[in-house]
Design a protein around this motif. Structure first.
Motif, PDB file in Angstrom:
ATOM      1  N   GLY A 184       0.795  -1.216   0.000  1.00 43.80           N
ATOM      2  CA  GLY A 184       0.000   0.000   0.000  1.00 43.80           C
ATOM      3  C   GLY A 184       0.830   1.270   0.000  1.00 43.80           C
ATOM      4  O   GLY A 184       0.538   2.224  -0.732  1.00 43.80           O
ATOM      5  N   TYR A 185       1.874   1.311   0.832  1.00 42.08           N
ATOM      6  CA  TYR A 185       2.714   2.498   0.933  1.00 42.08           C
ATOM      7  C   TYR A 185       4.011   2.350   0.139  1.00 42.08           C
ATOM      8  O   TYR A 185       4.551   3.323  -0.386  1.00 42.08           O
ATOM      9  CB  TYR A 185       3.060   2.777   2.397  1.00 42.08           C
ATOM     10  N   GLY A 186       4.502   1.134   0.072  1.00 44.62           N
ATOM     11  CA  GLY A 186       5.796   0.906  -0.559  1.00 44.62           C
ATOM     12  C   GLY A 186       5.839   1.255  -2.026  1.00 44.62           C
ATOM     13  O   GLY A 186       6.877   1.703  -2.538  1.00 44.62           O
ATOM     14  N   SER A 187       4.724   1.067  -2.727  1.00 47.92           N
ATOM     15  CA  SER A 187       4.729   1.349  -4.161  1.00 47.92           C
ATOM     16  C   SER A 187       5.037   2.815  -4.435  1.00 47.92           C
ATOM     17  O   SER A 187       5.703   3.152  -5.421  1.00 47.92           O
ATOM     18  CB  SER A 187       3.390   0.963  -4.778  1.00 47.92           C
ATOM     19  N   HIS A 188       4.576   3.722  -3.559  1.00 51.00           N
ATOM     20  CA  HIS A 188       4.889   5.142  -3.702  1.00 51.00           C
ATOM     21  C   HIS A 188       6.391   5.379  -3.552  1.00 51.00           C
ATOM     22  O   HIS A 188       7.008   6.104  -4.351  1.00 51.00           O
ATOM     23  CB  HIS A 188       4.160   5.960  -2.640  1.00 51.00           C
ATOM     24  N   LEU A 189       6.981   4.819  -2.508  1.00 55.02           N
ATOM     25  CA  LEU A 189       8.408   5.025  -2.260  1.00 55.02           C
ATOM     26  C   LEU A 189       9.249   4.433  -3.378  1.00 55.02           C
ATOM     27  O   LEU A 189      10.225   5.041  -3.834  1.00 55.02           O
ATOM     28  CB  LEU A 189       8.814   4.399  -0.929  1.00 55.02           C
ATOM     29  N   VAL A 190       8.876   3.230  -3.815  1.00 62.00           N
ATOM     30  CA  VAL A 190       9.606   2.590  -4.912  1.00 62.00           C
ATOM     31  C   VAL A 190       9.579   3.483  -6.148  1.00 62.00           C
ATOM     32  O   VAL A 190      10.596   3.684  -6.822  1.00 62.00           O
ATOM     33  CB  VAL A 190       9.011   1.204  -5.210  1.00 62.00           C
ATOM     34  N   ASP A 191       8.400   4.020  -6.459  1.00 56.28           N
ATOM     35  CA  ASP A 191       8.299   4.869  -7.646  1.00 56.28           C
ATOM     36  C   ASP A 191       9.173   6.103  -7.512  1.00 56.28           C
ATOM     37  O   ASP A 191       9.896   6.477  -8.455  1.00 56.28           O
ATOM     38  CB  ASP A 191       6.851   5.285  -7.882  1.00 56.28           C
ATOM     39  N   LEU A 192       9.138   6.771  -6.350  1.00 52.40           N
ATOM     40  CA  LEU A 192       9.969   7.955  -6.157  1.00 52.40           C
ATOM     41  C   LEU A 192      11.456   7.614  -6.271  1.00 52.40           C
ATOM     42  O   LEU A 192      12.226   8.330  -6.933  1.00 52.40           O
ATOM     43  CB  LEU A 192       9.703   8.577  -4.792  1.00 52.40           C
ATOM     44  N   MET A 193      11.876   6.523  -5.634  1.00 52.28           N
ATOM     45  CA  MET A 193      13.287   6.171  -5.635  1.00 52.28           C
ATOM     46  C   MET A 193      13.756   5.764  -7.022  1.00 52.28           C
ATOM     47  O   MET A 193      14.890   6.059  -7.414  1.00 52.28           O
ATOM     48  CB  MET A 193      13.543   5.063  -4.605  1.00 52.28           C
ATOM     49  N   ARG A 194      12.900   5.104  -7.775  1.00 50.87           N
ATOM     50  CA  ARG A 194      13.250   4.750  -9.161  1.00 50.87           C
ATOM     51  C   ARG A 194      13.267   5.995 -10.040  1.00 50.87           C
ATOM     52  O   ARG A 194      14.120   6.138 -10.916  1.00 50.87           O
ATOM     53  CB  ARG A 194      12.242   3.726  -9.690  1.00 50.87           C
ATOM     54  N   TRP A 195      12.329   6.930  -9.814  1.00 43.46           N
ATOM     55  CA  TRP A 195      12.247   8.136 -10.634  1.00 43.46           C
ATOM     56  C   TRP A 195      13.491   9.007 -10.471  1.00 43.46           C
ATOM     57  O   TRP A 195      14.043   9.509 -11.439  1.00 43.46           O
ATOM     58  CB  TRP A 195      10.994   8.924 -10.260  1.00 43.46           C
ATOM     59  N   VAL A 196      13.956   9.164  -9.227  1.00 41.52           N
ATOM     60  CA  VAL A 196      15.099  10.049  -8.999  1.00 41.52           C
ATOM     61  C   VAL A 196      16.425   9.330  -9.175  1.00 41.52           C
ATOM     62  O   VAL A 196      17.443   9.984  -9.447  1.00 41.52           O
ATOM     63  CB  VAL A 196      15.042  10.714  -7.605  1.00 41.52           C
ATOM     64  N   GLY A 197      16.459   7.997  -9.046  1.00 40.49           N
ATOM     65  CA  GLY A 197      17.733   7.286  -9.045  1.00 40.49           C
ATOM     66  C   GLY A 197      17.962   6.322 -10.179  1.00 40.49           C
ATOM     67  O   GLY A 197      19.070   5.808 -10.335  1.00 40.49           O
ATOM     68  N   GLY A 198      16.917   6.046 -10.972  1.00 42.03           N
ATOM     69  CA  GLY A 198      17.079   5.098 -12.060  1.00 42.03           C
ATOM     70  C   GLY A 198      16.657   3.694 -11.677  1.00 42.03           C
ATOM     71  O   GLY A 198      16.112   3.445 -10.593  1.00 42.03           O
ATOM     72  N   GLU A 199      16.929   2.760 -12.569  1.00 41.22           N
ATOM     73  CA  GLU A 199      16.425   1.398 -12.404  1.00 41.22           C
ATOM     74  C   GLU A 199      17.084   0.680 -11.233  1.00 41.22           C
ATOM     75  O   GLU A 199      18.264   0.866 -10.938  1.00 41.22           O
ATOM     76  CB  GLU A 199      16.641   0.594 -13.686  1.00 41.22           C
ATOM     77  N   PHE A 200      16.279  -0.166 -10.564  1.00 40.97           N
ATOM     78  CA  PHE A 200      16.782  -1.051  -9.513  1.00 40.97           C
ATOM     79  C   PHE A 200      17.398  -2.278 -10.177  1.00 40.97           C
ATOM     80  O   PHE A 200      16.824  -2.828 -11.121  1.00 40.97           O
ATOM     81  CB  PHE A 200      15.643  -1.519  -8.615  1.00 40.97           C
ATOM     82  N   ALA A 201      18.536  -2.723  -9.664  1.00 44.02           N
ATOM     83  CA  ALA A 201      19.153  -3.951 -10.161  1.00 44.02           C
ATOM     84  C   ALA A 201      18.783  -5.150  -9.282  1.00 44.02           C
ATOM     85  O   ALA A 201      18.470  -6.232  -9.790  1.00 44.02           O
ATOM     86  CB  ALA A 201      20.668  -3.808 -10.221  1.00 44.02           C
ATOM     87  N   ALA A 202      18.819  -4.963  -7.946  1.00 46.77           N
ATOM     88  CA  ALA A 202      18.533  -6.068  -7.035  1.00 46.77           C
ATOM     89  C   ALA A 202      18.128  -5.506  -5.678  1.00 46.77           C
ATOM     90  O   ALA A 202      18.466  -4.366  -5.330  1.00 46.77           O
ATOM     91  CB  ALA A 202      19.755  -6.976  -6.879  1.00 46.77           C
ATOM     92  N   VAL A 203      17.394  -6.335  -4.910  1.00 45.25           N
ATOM     93  CA  VAL A 203      16.918  -5.915  -3.594  1.00 45.25           C
ATOM     94  C   VAL A 203      17.078  -7.049  -2.584  1.00 45.25           C
ATOM     95  O   VAL A 203      17.062  -8.231  -2.942  1.00 45.25           O
ATOM     96  CB  VAL A 203      15.432  -5.481  -3.637  1.00 45.25           C
TER      97      VAL A 203
END
Length: 367
Positions: A184-203
């Protein structure tokens, strides 16, 4: 000629966030409102000047003069309604998540592209004036090479076990952890972090239940579900930066509770989207040569017309989101925050959940 817009869904979020955004845009005509509860649709139509009311979205889609549809309905309906809008050849804005699985969301994005219609997902916080200024600094190289990006969700809405949990599947199994805050909340943070930092490689990640019993909407009395109340994830970015993400139902803090911290070789910035003392958000910045963080005042031009930092955050951010989408359509501007971005966010959330249960680093797909 004004862009004629139809709204599906006539409850709280439509009234407090979506509809005020359309009403504030000079290039928009709110043409119709649709809801299965006709009295709700009629009440909002009267409030916002819509001339048509529907209880069946298919009848609204048949109006050739309506160019764009806003889907503001419960989560499970977002994808099927959006697919109907795409099939009708109309632009579509949907609340998030588009779907709780990545593959159907990617499929919807593909269908929209093939049909030649524009999409927008309701990732509200991309449209925070502070976040957009921070993004500008990154793109302009003002923070230098980016080393660390931290996203925090600080919202204690469900800390009280007697505050009913919403949007929860009451048939969920009780013997295993159910992803919740990360969805519910994580999708917002993921989108912001991907938008400002680029693609995620691994988590890699850790998920926990902290409140073992709580009220759940639709059930009587406190219930024992292993609701995921908090997740912490580590992120390896494709370009080498490091990330950290925390989502929580129980971290003390106020709505909307988003904090984004970015650290680079030339400076750092912290944007806090937390309503405190009548102010919706704050922004601070430091440089490598002057390491004390100083407040940055947002200029009037950074804010949506007719707002200030005392405007309630749902209206403040949604006015911006809607302003950008309408202008993208009318002026042919490049798309941003599309259904594809929603699918990527869900793909990353899925990887974070898998990393916890499998106790390993999980690579994020390149779709």
């Amino acid at each position: 000629m004004a862009l004629r817009v139809g709204i599906i869904g006539a409850h709280h979020w439509a009234e407090k966030a979506h509809l005020p955004g359309y009403a504030a845009h000079d290039g928009v005509e709110i043409a119709a409102i649709c809801d299965i509860e006709r009295d709700r649709a009629e009440a909002l139509a009267a409030q916002f000047g819509a001339k048509a009311v529907y209880t069946d979205h298919r009848a609204m889609l048949a109006d050739p003069t309506i160019a764009m549809i806003d889907v503001c309905t419960p989560t499970a309906t977002h994808l099927p309604l959006s697919l109907d809008v795409i099939a009708a050849g109309k632009h579509v804005m949907s609340e998030k998540p588009l779907h709780t699985l990545a593959a159907p969301a990617f499929d919807a994005a593909r269908r929209a592209s093939e049909r030649g219609v524009r999409t927008k997902l309701g990732f509200t916080f991309r449209y925070s004036p502070a976040i957009r200024l921070l993004k500008h600094w990154i793109d302009a190289g003002e923070l230098g090479e980016i080393f660390h990006i931290h996203g925090l969700e600080q919202n204690s809405q469900f800390l009280d076990p007697d505050f009913p949990l919403r949007q929860f599947d009451v048939t969920a199994p009780r013997d295993r952890l159910i992803p919740a805050s990360i969805v519910g909340y994580g999708s917002h943070l993921v989108d912001l972090m991907r938008w400002v930092g680029g693609e995620f490689a691994a988590v890699a990640s850790s998920m926990r239940n902290f409140v073992p019993e709580r009220l759940v909407r639709g059930l009587d009395g406190r219930q024992r579900f292993q609701v995921e109340d908090g997740t912490v994830a580590l992120v390896d970015y494709a370009d080498g930066a490091q990330g950290m993400l925390q989502t929580s139902y129980v971290a003390v803090g106020n709505y909307p509770g988003i904090e984004l911290r970015v650290y680079g070789s030339r400076g750092a910035a912290v944007a806090r989207l937390v309503t405190e003392f009548g102010v919706a958000e704050t922004l601070h910045r430091a440089t490598a040569d002057d390491v004390e963080f100083r407040p940055v005042d947002l200029a009037t031009a950074d804010l949506p017309p007719g707002t200030d930092l005392g405007t309630p955050w749902p209206e403040l951010y949604f006015r911006n989101l809607i302003r950008f989408f309408v202008d993208e359509i009318i002026e042919g501007r490049p798309e941003e925050c599309t259904f594809h971005d929603g699918a990527k966010s869900q793909q990353i959330v899925d990887a974070i959940v898998a990393a916890h249960f499998e106790r390993r680093w999980v690579e994020v797909g390149s779709t």
